[in-house]
Design a protein around this motif. Structure first.
Motif, PDB file in Angstrom:
ATOM      1  N   MET A   1      91.624  89.481  48.875  1.00 52.04           N
ATOM      2  CA  MET A   1      92.069  90.406  47.832  1.00 52.04           C
ATOM      3  C   MET A   1      93.287  89.821  47.138  1.00 52.04           C
ATOM      4  O   MET A   1      94.147  89.201  47.760  1.00 52.04           O
ATOM      5  CB  MET A   1      92.404  91.764  48.459  1.00 52.04           C
ATOM      6  CG  MET A   1      91.201  92.419  49.141  1.00 52.04           C
ATOM      7  SD  MET A   1      91.651  93.918  50.017  1.00 52.04           S
ATOM      8  CE  MET A   1      92.131  94.940  48.651  1.00 52.04           C
ATOM      9  N   LYS A   2      93.377  90.044  45.807  1.00 59.36           N
ATOM     10  CA  LYS A   2      94.425  89.418  45.020  1.00 59.36           C
ATOM     11  C   LYS A   2      95.808  89.857  45.477  1.00 59.36           C
ATOM     12  O   LYS A   2      96.729  89.040  45.588  1.00 59.36           O
ATOM     13  CB  LYS A   2      94.236  89.759  43.544  1.00 59.36           C
ATOM     14  CG  LYS A   2      95.258  89.079  42.643  1.00 59.36           C
ATOM     15  CD  LYS A   2      95.039  89.468  41.200  1.00 59.36           C
ATOM     16  CE  LYS A   2      93.738  88.895  40.693  1.00 59.36           C
ATOM     17  NZ  LYS A   2      93.568  89.141  39.239  1.00 59.36           N
ATOM     18  N   ARG A   3      95.986  91.130  45.748  1.00 59.28           N
ATOM     19  CA  ARG A   3      97.321  91.602  46.126  1.00 59.28           C
ATOM     20  C   ARG A   3      97.749  91.025  47.475  1.00 59.28           C
ATOM     21  O   ARG A   3      98.937  90.785  47.723  1.00 59.28           O
ATOM     22  CB  ARG A   3      97.362  93.121  46.174  1.00 59.28           C
ATOM     23  CG  ARG A   3      96.389  93.745  47.177  1.00 59.28           C
ATOM     24  CD  ARG A   3      96.478  95.270  47.103  1.00 59.28           C
ATOM     25  NE  ARG A   3      95.476  95.924  47.908  1.00 59.28           N
ATOM     26  CZ  ARG A   3      95.567  96.104  49.217  1.00 59.28           C
ATOM     27  NH1 ARG A   3      96.623  95.642  49.862  1.00 59.28           N
ATOM     28  NH2 ARG A   3      94.630  96.716  49.887  1.00 59.28           N
ATOM     29  N   LEU A   4      96.787  90.785  48.373  1.00 57.85           N
ATOM     30  CA  LEU A   4      97.131  90.183  49.651  1.00 57.85           C
ATOM     31  C   LEU A   4      97.555  88.733  49.461  1.00 57.85           C
ATOM     32  O   LEU A   4      98.531  88.274  50.056  1.00 57.85           O
ATOM     33  CB  LEU A   4      95.931  90.257  50.596  1.00 57.85           C
ATOM     34  CG  LEU A   4      95.443  91.666  50.938  1.00 57.85           C
ATOM     35  CD1 LEU A   4      94.250  91.598  51.862  1.00 57.85           C
ATOM     36  CD2 LEU A   4      96.546  92.479  51.576  1.00 57.85           C
ATOM     37  N   ALA A   5      96.810  88.002  48.631  1.00 56.86           N
ATOM     38  CA  ALA A   5      97.173  86.610  48.376  1.00 56.86           C
ATOM     39  C   ALA A   5      98.537  86.514  47.716  1.00 56.86           C
ATOM     40  O   ALA A   5      99.340  85.625  48.020  1.00 56.86           O
ATOM     41  CB  ALA A   5      96.115  85.957  47.500  1.00 56.86           C
ATOM     42  N   LEU A   6      98.832  87.444  46.801  1.00 59.12           N
ATOM     43  CA  LEU A   6     100.130  87.446  46.119  1.00 59.12           C
ATOM     44  C   LEU A   6     101.255  87.626  47.119  1.00 59.12           C
ATOM     45  O   LEU A   6     102.269  86.926  47.083  1.00 59.12           O
ATOM     46  CB  LEU A   6     100.174  88.577  45.077  1.00 59.12           C
ATOM     47  CG  LEU A   6     101.534  88.804  44.406  1.00 59.12           C
ATOM     48  CD1 LEU A   6     101.928  87.577  43.600  1.00 59.12           C
ATOM     49  CD2 LEU A   6     101.476  90.037  43.509  1.00 59.12           C
ATOM     50  N   LEU A   7     101.084  88.545  48.051  1.00 57.00           N
ATOM     51  CA  LEU A   7     102.144  88.784  49.027  1.00 57.00           C
ATOM     52  C   LEU A   7     102.298  87.598  49.970  1.00 57.00           C
ATOM     53  O   LEU A   7     103.403  87.278  50.403  1.00 57.00           O
ATOM     54  CB  LEU A   7     101.873  90.055  49.815  1.00 57.00           C
ATOM     55  CG  LEU A   7     103.048  90.518  50.684  1.00 57.00           C
ATOM     56  CD1 LEU A   7     104.267  90.775  49.846  1.00 57.00           C
ATOM     57  CD2 LEU A   7     102.685  91.748  51.469  1.00 57.00           C
ATOM     58  N   ASP A  35      99.412  87.931  59.811  1.00 61.55           N
ATOM     59  CA  ASP A  35      98.845  89.231  60.176  1.00 61.55           C
ATOM     60  C   ASP A  35      98.166  89.879  58.978  1.00 61.55           C
ATOM     61  O   ASP A  35      97.121  90.534  59.115  1.00 61.55           O
ATOM     62  CB  ASP A  35      99.949  90.158  60.705  1.00 61.55           C
ATOM     63  CG  ASP A  35     100.519  89.677  62.029  1.00 61.55           C
ATOM     64  OD1 ASP A  35      99.866  88.854  62.684  1.00 61.55           O
ATOM     65  OD2 ASP A  35     101.627  90.120  62.389  1.00 61.55           O
ATOM     66  N   LEU A  36      98.766  89.709  57.810  1.00 64.88           N
ATOM     67  CA  LEU A  36      98.203  90.294  56.600  1.00 64.88           C
ATOM     68  C   LEU A  36      96.862  89.652  56.260  1.00 64.88           C
ATOM     69  O   LEU A  36      95.914  90.327  55.860  1.00 64.88           O
ATOM     70  CB  LEU A  36      99.184  90.123  55.449  1.00 64.88           C
ATOM     71  CG  LEU A  36      98.919  90.913  54.172  1.00 64.88           C
ATOM     72  CD1 LEU A  36      98.848  92.398  54.454  1.00 64.88           C
ATOM     73  CD2 LEU A  36     100.008  90.628  53.155  1.00 64.88           C
ATOM     74  N   GLU A  37      96.779  88.343  56.434  1.00 59.55           N
ATOM     75  CA  GLU A  37      95.524  87.641  56.175  1.00 59.55           C
ATOM     76  C   GLU A  37      94.452  88.107  57.163  1.00 59.55           C
ATOM     77  O   GLU A  37      93.297  88.338  56.774  1.00 59.55           O
ATOM     78  CB  GLU A  37      95.748  86.133  56.295  1.00 59.55           C
ATOM     79  CG  GLU A  37      94.495  85.301  56.090  1.00 59.55           C
ATOM     80  CD  GLU A  37      93.947  85.407  54.682  1.00 59.55           C
ATOM     81  OE1 GLU A  37      92.759  85.102  54.482  1.00 59.55           O
ATOM     82  OE2 GLU A  37      94.714  85.809  53.780  1.00 59.55           O
ATOM     83  N   ALA A  38      94.824  88.245  58.446  1.00 57.59           N
ATOM     84  CA  ALA A  38      93.864  88.718  59.445  1.00 57.59           C
ATOM     85  C   ALA A  38      93.395  90.129  59.127  1.00 57.59           C
ATOM     86  O   ALA A  38      92.211  90.465  59.265  1.00 57.59           O
ATOM     87  CB  ALA A  38      94.496  88.661  60.840  1.00 57.59           C
ATOM     88  N   ALA A  39      94.332  90.983  58.693  1.00 60.60           N
ATOM     89  CA  ALA A  39      93.967  92.352  58.338  1.00 60.60           C
ATOM     90  C   ALA A  39      93.036  92.381  57.135  1.00 60.60           C
ATOM     91  O   ALA A  39      92.120  93.204  57.056  1.00 60.60           O
ATOM     92  CB  ALA A  39      95.220  93.180  58.056  1.00 60.60           C
TER      93      ALA A  39
END
Length: 375
Positions: A1-7, A35-39
């Motif tokens: 997801m774009k917002r995850l990659a941005l963060l 953790d965010l990538e895994a989620a």
């Protein structure tokens, strides 16, 4: 997801400038990014509402950890900038004198400047003195120039971080909204009993304190057991449970508050909008407004044991549902807009959660149940 990659980018990149200021915060940010990538992988593969709830819970926690690391790095940068600014202001006169000496040395000397009052010997001694001092002056100028460049880098870091914090806050707010919807769509949780709203309303109207309400609630049996899983003996986990929200202990059990009132629970300071979860599998015995505590959730992890969480802004779940460990039960109060939360990146926690543990008809010190630094 774009917002995850941005963060992911802002977590691992922003804190690296300058790297010496935020090494620990940068490591925390990288862990949060992982953790965010895994989620995000779990979220993409979620097949039902329960899976989405679990994945979104992990996502929000990763966001919170990452944003906290960013704030810590920004706080370190602000402290360092203040130190350097004060240092440079205190040495302003010295800097002016140094620049004057360097300017004089850089120009072409006049014939008169070569004549020393003590003759050729004095001129030679002076020349030797200047030759000895020059390297030190040059090093001093280089140090001051490095300090000025660091101040400029810190100011640029703070300007960029404010915008990136706002972007991260928008992302976590979107995840919170999606979590609320996923919880509303979830229908597969075990149901231990169905709420009796009349009995609950009578209990609320008949009690004047949180303690009285909890005591009365513990005496209401779950008569309409609908075949939920057997409740484990929570005492085996005593002292090892995670706190329901990431925070620091402000007041211990029995410590008086500003009004001089002592309560049997503890008070945690948490971030605005922080996610609150159940520390272990538990049945929701009550959630809703109560007295002047705001929204309250009361969990029953084991027969005759109640966890009382007071001061929430949002509560999740239905009374009688059996929640797995780590399930979201609510959110802490949040500021009116994201910019308010992002102001002062290193600002301390500003919301409080009251936690009370009751065993039988008596309160027990929550710090005996939860794993904290006790400090």
């Amino acid at each position: 997801m774009k917002r995850l990659a941005l963060l992911l980018i802002l977590l691992t990149g922003t804190l690296g400038v300058p790297p010496a200021l935020a090494q620990d915060a940068g490591a925390d940010a990288r862990r949060a990014a992982e953790d965010l990538e895994a989620a995000s992988v779990l979220l993409d593969s979620a097949e039902d509402a329960a899976d989405r709830v679990a994945a979104l819970t992990d996502t929000i926690r990763a966001y919170e950890d990452g944003l906290a690391a960013m704030r810590e790095g920004l706080r370190a940068a602000a402290i360092r900038e203040t130190e350097l600014t004060r240092k440079l202001q205190a040495q302003e006169q010295e800097i002016s004198q140094l620049l004057g000496v360097l300017t004089a040395m850089s120009g072409r000397a006049s014939p008169g400047a070569l004549v020393h009052p003590q003759g050729p010997l004095g001129a030679a001694r002076s020349g030797m003195l200047v030759a000895a001092v020059t390297p030190g002056l040059a090093q001093r100028a280089a140090d001051l120039r490095a300090d000025l460049e660091e101040v400029q880098a810190l100011r640029k870091l703070q300007q960029n971080a404010a915008q990136r914090l706002a972007e991260g806050l928008q992302g976590v707010q979107q995840a919170r909204t999606e979590l609320s919807q996923a919880i509303a769509d979830r229908t597969d949780l075990p149901q231990r009993f169905t709420e009796d709203p009349i009995r609950t309303a009578i209990l609320i109207s008949a009690t004047e304190t949180l303690q009285g309400f909890a005591d009365g609630l513990s005496q209401i049996p779950a008569e309409e057991d609908q075949g939920g899983p057997p409740m484990p003996d929570i005492h085996a986990l005593k002292g090892t449970l995670s706190l329901p929200v990431r925070g620091v202990v402000l007041r211990r059990a029995g410590d008086p508050d500003a009004a001089g009132v002592a309560r049997p629970g503890i008070v945690l300071a948490a971030r605005p909008g922080a996610l609150v979860t159940t520390p272990t599998a538990a049945t929701i015995r009550y959630n809703g407004p109560l007295l002047d505590y705001g929204l309250v959730t009361i969990l029953e992890p084991s027969p005759d044991v109640l966890f009382v969480l007071a001061g929430l802004d949002v509560v999740y779940g239905q009374i009688g549902e059996v929640l797995p460990a780590g399930s979201p039960v609510g959110l802490m109060p949040a500021p009116t807009n994201a910019s308010t939360e992002s102001e002062g990146g290193g600002a301390g926690r500003s919301e409080t959660l009251y936690i009370e543990v009751r065993e039988g008809d008596a309160p027990d010190d929550p710090l005996l149940w939860f794993a904290t630094d006790k400090g």
